[in-house]
Write an enzyme that holds these catalytic residues in place. Structure first.
Site, PDB file in Angstrom:
ATOM      1  N   CYS A   1     -41.433   6.821 -22.237  1.00 57.94           N
ATOM      2  CA  CYS A   1     -42.104   5.517 -22.127  1.00 57.94           C
ATOM      3  C   CYS A   1     -42.209   5.084 -20.675  1.00 57.94           C
ATOM      4  CB  CYS A   1     -41.377   4.461 -22.957  1.00 57.94           C
ATOM      5  SG  CYS A   1     -39.640   4.226 -22.522  1.00 57.94           S
TER       6      CYS A   1
ATOM      7  N   HIS B   1     -36.376   0.459 -23.065  1.00 55.16           N
ATOM      8  CA  HIS B   1     -37.768   0.821 -23.362  1.00 55.16           C
ATOM      9  C   HIS B   1     -38.705   0.164 -22.361  1.00 55.16           C
ATOM     10  CE1 HIS B   1     -41.093   2.251 -25.700  1.00 55.16           C
ATOM     11  NE2 HIS B   1     -41.529   1.036 -25.991  1.00 55.16           N
TER      12      HIS B   1
END
Length: 464
Positions: free
Chosen positions: A113, A414
């Site tokens: 990510c 994330h």
């Protein structure tokens, strides 16, 4: 993977699978396909209350074969149009992209990510895409190493895929070349690729693809002898340093341009403490700002995160951070910008603006020649001398992309990209899932909790 049944109104949907590795929002999307009830209207009863979109399945307590109750109203059935509809999936893929109004998402290849969010932010820069399109396979210069050439080509090809595809893209080739050029992104832990720092990926990719920011000049004042010295250094982004005194981006930038260091003093004949104050000597078309949120924590032997809320604006003015010489160059264009905005509001232009315009034309050659050597941190230089009609910088920037981090450590959590499209709409690129967002919600990613908070902001220069 769990299997449950879901009761909604008079219907019961049996054998509905729950992927517990995905957030409950994904489960709600499954139910939307079955019932037509949008996720935001769904009320699913679980132990302890209603099921939240970002809840942890391990704490929710849902068991194999359990029967869940859902409440919510389905969308109204749209009346059939007089003419037969043309389904988006029946359109050529290029037309599907235009209909969507944004580019495709990127599949997460395993803790990638950080890479996906970096690519989506940089993909929003038209000048960078144009420069990459002109870059050929055989266009490598003699002083460019092979892996840098391969990464540039891989970036160009990936950008092309994103522009042409309506479905998520798997950036496998780009990831392989990135790891070859920068092996640190190929670190493994227990056979799994590790999460990496998005800012490092951003910096390394830009270092390969583009020129750096113009060098900011620094003045150093010795606090003991009173002597001063000047020097020049190269930077690739501005830093917003966070402390208990910093509540706004502008304050953090000012702190980042000041520091203390120890160096030899010719007047004192020994080492002395100098106060270093930097000023920006040249501005780029795109300004990258990193929020310095991570620091090394010895106790836990990891990069810890500063969660403090630091507000940032949709419009950023860096005039007071510039050197005196650069401020003089910006005065004319800034007056023109004020007059243009005044006209939109029905105000009369400043009488001095005509004189300012004349001065601006006279200085265009000098200003343009300096811009040609490093106008943007993500664009290629303009060839030849600039014309009088060339857009001039004003020191005012508009926010076009935000890269956020959710979690407590740089090596976990994330990363997500929030990117402004050419239409003016904002899209949240959460890996392969692009989600439209409101502009007023973008500036709320300022921190203060465990939710997504700005880690890198990219601003585009407002020109005249």
């Amino acid at each position: 993977m769990l299997t449950v049944s879901v009761k909604w109104q008079k219907e019961v949907f049996k054998a509905v699978e729950i992927d517990t590795s995905q957030p409950p929002y994904v489960f709600k999307c499954q139910l939307y396909d079955l019932t037509g009830v949008p996720p935001e209207r769904q009320k699913i009863m679980v132990k302890g209350g209603l099921l939240k979109d970002d809840a942890d399945w391990s704490t929710v307590g849902v068991k194999q074969g359990q029967k869940l109750m859902m409440m919510g109203t389905a969308d109204e059935v749209v009346k059939a149009p007089e003419k037969g509809p043309v389904f988006m999936e029946d359109l050529p893929e290029e037309e599907q992209v235009v209909s969507l109004g944004h580019s495709a998402g990127l599949f997460n290849l395993g803790n990638t990510c950080y890479m996906n969010s970096t690519v989506q932010c940089l993909h929003s820069v038209p000048e960078l895409k144009s420069a990459l399109v002109k870059y050929s396979h055989s266009g490598r210069s003699n002083d460019l190493d092979q892996t840098s050439h391969m990464l540039t080509v891989a970036t160009r090809d990936l950008f092309g895929e994103l522009d042409k595809s309506a479905k998520p893209v798997a950036p496998m080739q780009f990831w392989m070349v990135l790891r070859k050029k920068y092996p640190q992104f190929g670190q493994l832990h227990n056979g799994v690729f590790m999460q990496q720092d998005a800012e490092e990926c951003w910096t390394q990719l830009l270092y390969t693809l583009s020129q750096s920011l113009r060098s900011p000049g620094s003045r150093m004042h010795c606090q003991e002898s009173g002597e001063e010295s000047s020097e020049t250094e190269s930077v690739y982004s501005l830093k917003c340093h966070i402390s208990h005194e910093v509540n706004h981006l502008h304050e953090g930038l000012k702190h980042g341009l000041k520091s203390e260091l120890e160096k030899a003093s010719p007047a004192l004949g020994r080492s002395a403490i100098y106060l270093k104050e930097s000023r920006i000597n040249g501005l780029p078309r795109y300004l990258t700002i990193q929020f310095v949120r991570f620091f090394w924590k010895r106790e836990s032997n990891q990069k810890a995160k500063i969660l403090r809320k630091v507000d940032y604006p949709l419009e950023l003015d860096v005039y007071d951070l510039c050197s005196d010489e650069l401020r003089k160059q910006l005065e004319g264009p800034r007056q023109i910008l004020r007059d243009e905005e005044g006209k939109k509001l029905g105000l009369k232009a400043n009488e001095k603006s005509s004189g300012a315009k004349d001065n601006d034309v006279k200085m265009t050659d000098a200003e343009g020649s300096s811009n040609a050597s490093g106008e943007s941190s993500v664009t290629t230089p303009q060839e030849g001398a600039p014309s009088d009609k060339e857009a001039r910088l004003t020191g005012i920037y508009d926010l076009v992309a935000v890269l956020t981090h959710k979690g407590r450590s740089a090596d976990s959590g994330h990363y997500v990209a929030w990117v402004k499209q050419e239409s003016g709409k904002w899209i949240e690129f959460d890996d392969d899932n692009p989600i439209p967002q409101r502009e007023e919600d973008i500036v709320k990613l300022s921190g203060g909790g465990d939710w997504h908070m700005a880690y890198i902001c990219m601003y585009k220069a407002r020109t005249v």
